[in-house]
Design a protein around this motif. Structure first.
Motif, short mmCIF file in Angstrom:
data_model
loop_
_atom_site.label_atom_id
_atom_site.label_comp_id
_atom_site.label_asym_id
_atom_site.label_seq_id
_atom_site.Cartn_x
_atom_site.Cartn_y
_atom_site.Cartn_z
N TYR A 116 17.98 38.95 31.70
CA TYR A 116 19.40 38.94 31.40
C TYR A 116 19.98 37.57 31.72
N THR A 117 20.83 37.08 30.84
CA THR A 117 21.59 35.86 31.10
C THR A 117 23.04 36.25 31.29
N PHE A 118 23.58 35.88 32.43
CA PHE A 118 24.97 36.18 32.78
C PHE A 118 25.77 34.89 32.74
N ILE A 119 26.99 34.97 32.20
CA ILE A 119 27.91 33.84 32.23
C ILE A 119 29.13 34.29 33.02
N LEU A 120 29.47 33.53 34.06
CA LEU A 120 30.60 33.85 34.92
C LEU A 120 31.74 32.87 34.65
N PHE A 121 32.89 33.43 34.29
CA PHE A 121 34.09 32.64 34.06
C PHE A 121 35.10 32.93 35.15
N SER A 122 35.77 31.90 35.65
CA SER A 122 36.95 32.07 36.49
C SER A 122 38.13 32.22 35.54
N VAL A 123 39.12 33.06 35.92
CA VAL A 123 40.25 33.32 35.04
C VAL A 123 41.55 33.18 35.82
N PHE A 124 42.46 32.37 35.27
CA PHE A 124 43.80 32.22 35.84
C PHE A 124 44.80 32.44 34.72
N GLU A 125 45.62 33.47 34.84
CA GLU A 125 46.63 33.81 33.84
C GLU A 125 46.05 33.83 32.43
N ASN A 126 44.93 34.52 32.27
CA ASN A 126 44.24 34.72 30.99
C ASN A 126 43.61 33.47 30.41
N VAL A 127 43.51 32.41 31.19
CA VAL A 127 42.82 31.19 30.74
C VAL A 127 41.51 31.10 31.51
N ARG A 128 40.41 30.95 30.78
CA ARG A 128 39.07 30.94 31.38
C ARG A 128 38.58 29.52 31.66
N SER A 129 37.76 29.42 32.70
CA SER A 129 37.05 28.17 32.98
C SER A 129 35.95 28.02 31.93
N SER A 130 35.23 26.93 32.00
CA SER A 130 34.13 26.70 31.03
C SER A 130 32.95 27.62 31.28
N GLY A 131 32.81 28.14 32.50
CA GLY A 131 31.76 29.12 32.80
C GLY A 131 30.50 28.51 33.38
N VAL A 132 29.83 29.31 34.20
CA VAL A 132 28.53 28.96 34.73
C VAL A 132 27.57 30.11 34.42
N SER A 133 26.30 29.81 34.28
CA SER A 133 25.35 30.85 33.89
C SER A 133 24.18 30.95 34.85
N ILE A 134 23.56 32.11 34.81
CA ILE A 134 22.38 32.37 35.62
C ILE A 134 21.52 33.40 34.87
N THR A 135 20.21 33.28 35.02
CA THR A 135 19.30 34.24 34.40
C THR A 135 18.63 35.04 35.49
N ALA A 136 18.49 36.34 35.28
CA ALA A 136 17.85 37.24 36.24
C ALA A 136 17.02 38.26 35.47
N VAL A 137 16.04 38.83 36.15
CA VAL A 137 15.12 39.78 35.51
C VAL A 137 15.07 41.06 36.33
N THR A 138 15.11 42.21 35.62
CA THR A 138 14.94 43.49 36.31
C THR A 138 13.47 43.79 36.43
#
Length: 138
Positions: A116-138
């Motif tokens: 799985y590749t996850f992208i994490l966005f920070s959100v302030f008043e409905n505006v998102r950051s550019s995002g950071v990602s990480i890959t993980a495996v079950t």
């Protein structure tokens, strides 16, 4: 804005006027007032409120991976910033928890033996950051 005035010359020809305001603080609400000036007379002005995107969350890491779930951890940006975790084109909204310390979030009901590749966005008043990602495996 913020007690500062900037004179913007009218460009030649028709069309919109573009102006970029730089050196702003991430994750901040700004109120701008635009005045039209003819000679030395200005109108009453038009106000516009805009926000800057928040900083990306730092420290995104995998805490635990098992057959059907993955637990992620990251550092809070501030108390006014929430998060969106995106994977498989699905957005999961995560509120900023109270207090200090990192944010832990477990994604469950996953398929065993899958990357799985996850992208994490920070959100302030409905505006998102550019995002950071990480890959993980079950």
């Amino acid at each position: 804005f913020n007690g500062t005035e900037t004179n913007i010359s009218s460009p030649d020809g028709d069309g919109p006027v573009n102006h970029t305001v730089s050196s702003l603080t991430a994750g901040t609400r700004y109120t701008f007032t635009l005045f039209s000036v003819i000679g030395n007379v200005r109108n009453s002005g038009e106000q516009l409120t805009a926000v800057t995107a928040p900083l990306n969350a730092e420290g995104l890491t995998k805490l635990r991976e098992d057959e059907t779930s993955i637990t992620l951890q990251w550092n809070k940006v501030n108390n006014n910033t929430s998060f969106v975790l995106q994977f498989y084109y699905r957005d999961t909204f995560i509120s900023s928890p109270d207090g200090d310390g990192p944010v832990n979030y477990t994604v469950s009901s996953l398929t065993a033996g899958t990357r799985y590749t996850f992208i994490l966005f920070s959100v302030f008043e409905n505006v998102r950051s550019s995002g950071v990602s990480i890959t993980a495996v079950t």
